[in-house]
Design a protein around this motif. Sequence first.
Motif, mmCIF file in Angstrom:
data_model
loop_
_atom_site.group_PDB
_atom_site.id
_atom_site.type_symbol
_atom_site.label_atom_id
_atom_site.label_comp_id
_atom_site.label_asym_id
_atom_site.label_seq_id
_atom_site.Cartn_x
_atom_site.Cartn_y
_atom_site.Cartn_z
ATOM 1 N N SER A 86 0.830 -1.211 0.000
ATOM 2 C CA SER A 86 0.000 0.000 0.000
ATOM 3 C C SER A 86 0.856 1.248 0.000
ATOM 4 O O SER A 86 0.534 2.237 -0.675
ATOM 5 N N ALA A 87 1.980 1.232 0.732
ATOM 6 C CA ALA A 87 2.892 2.388 0.732
ATOM 7 C C ALA A 87 3.480 2.601 -0.649
ATOM 8 O O ALA A 87 3.570 3.737 -1.139
ATOM 9 N N ALA A 88 3.877 1.514 -1.302
ATOM 10 C CA ALA A 88 4.439 1.616 -2.649
ATOM 11 C C ALA A 88 3.412 2.146 -3.629
ATOM 12 O O ALA A 88 3.719 2.993 -4.484
ATOM 13 N N ALA A 89 2.167 1.664 -3.531
ATOM 14 C CA ALA A 89 1.124 2.052 -4.477
ATOM 15 C C ALA A 89 0.726 3.512 -4.343
ATOM 16 O O ALA A 89 0.406 4.173 -5.335
ATOM 17 N N GLU A 123 9.757 -5.972 -2.791
ATOM 18 C CA GLU A 123 9.858 -5.902 -4.251
ATOM 19 C C GLU A 123 8.936 -4.816 -4.802
ATOM 20 O O GLU A 123 9.303 -4.095 -5.732
ATOM 21 N N CYS A 124 7.733 -4.683 -4.222
ATOM 22 C CA CYS A 124 6.810 -3.636 -4.659
ATOM 23 C C CYS A 124 7.417 -2.249 -4.470
ATOM 24 O O CYS A 124 7.297 -1.376 -5.349
ATOM 25 N N ILE A 125 8.049 -2.032 -3.330
ATOM 26 C CA ILE A 125 8.684 -0.738 -3.061
ATOM 27 C C ILE A 125 9.818 -0.489 -4.042
ATOM 28 O O ILE A 125 9.953 0.609 -4.608
ATOM 29 N N PRO A 174 3.936 0.927 -11.001
ATOM 30 C CA PRO A 174 3.545 -0.171 -11.894
ATOM 31 C C PRO A 174 2.069 -0.512 -11.733
ATOM 32 O O PRO A 174 1.543 -0.554 -10.613
ATOM 33 N N ALA A 175 1.410 -0.747 -12.862
ATOM 34 C CA ALA A 175 -0.047 -0.964 -12.859
ATOM 35 C C ALA A 175 -0.459 -2.147 -11.999
ATOM 36 O O ALA A 175 -1.482 -2.102 -11.312
ATOM 37 N N GLU A 197 4.472 -9.414 -13.909
ATOM 38 C CA GLU A 197 5.312 -8.269 -14.240
ATOM 39 C C GLU A 197 6.474 -8.115 -13.269
ATOM 40 O O GLU A 197 7.439 -7.424 -13.553
ATOM 41 N N GLY A 198 6.386 -8.733 -12.122
ATOM 42 C CA GLY A 198 7.480 -8.674 -11.159
ATOM 43 C C GLY A 198 8.340 -9.917 -11.255
ATOM 44 O O GLY A 198 8.243 -10.703 -12.196
#
Length: 346
Positions: free
Chosen positions: A114-117, A140-142, A200-201, A249-250
């Motif tokens: 959520s922080a990354a998004a 990884e999201c961050i 990233p979407a 995508e990751g």
Amino acid sequence: MSENEPKIIVIGTSAGGMQAVTKLLSRLPEQLPASIFIVQHLSPDSSAHFLVDRLNKYTDLKCKVAEHGHKFEPATVYFSPADKHLLISGDHMLVVKGPRENQFRPAIDPLFRSAAAHHGGNTTGVILTGFMSDGVIGMECIKRSGGTTIVQHPDDAEFPVLPENVIRKVDANYVVPLSEMSNILEELAQQPTQQSLTIPADIRQEALITERVMSNTTQTSIEELEKAGTRTAYSCPDCGGGLWELGQEGTIKRFRCHSGHAFSQDSLLLGMSNALEETLWVALRTLEERRNILLNMYQSETTKGNHRWAGIQEKRVEEMKVHIERLRELLSKSSSADEEQMGETG
């Protein structure tokens, strides 16, 4: 975001976490221009308020238990309460009792994702001591969203498995001991806020799905999961529903069911092992009960002098005993294998 808005620091930890968090926060300045959010794996009956009171004795930062819907402020630490997830949505927090992720609630991945998004490159992710792999996907999201990733050096961690799992899957920006981490966090917090955020979407989509499911206790539609990933032949170990594989995508595969349960590969494997063990214990109990009934029948027929019928029951008792012993041996081997897996992969 405006230049006056704070940076975001998210910290995830498990076993040995409170001591590490206390040391880290004690070295940070009182006016740190960043908001800090912490997820520590807790048992449902733990007291977050007690832990926050302890943190306030060792740091000049203001420490609070996170509250649903409240806006967050700089120079403040927000601690996730027990048995609830902590998410960031824009400039406020969501504290919700949604489905477990990686078999944890609170879980690290939902906070980090959520922080990354919502804050992308203005986010710094920190992983400290612990077991398991919750936090790997979040880091990884961050990283993919332009944020900074910091991992406690395994040699410095009381329990190095979680840091090692992150390092193995994510190219972290910093792998340092706690003694060096505070200076890095302070420097990053002082840097100018990024105004243009490209998220990233797939990360934004999954964060929105998680936010809606956890906040409204509604299931994710199958159509949404079909768009986000690929249906698998696996079943969710928590609810038995179908699982979709995400992460195309990751670099890290992850799985999610339409009820909202989510897993990394490691946590899915462990969840399946736990579900299998539970099934085997139920089978063992049923076999033992069946054996006891047959034994009672044998003794009753022997007393009546029906030796032929008693002999049949005695044979069935012995056959059931063999099945029970084999099942106990299988359970013993299964437990040993799970302990070895936790030691190697978390």
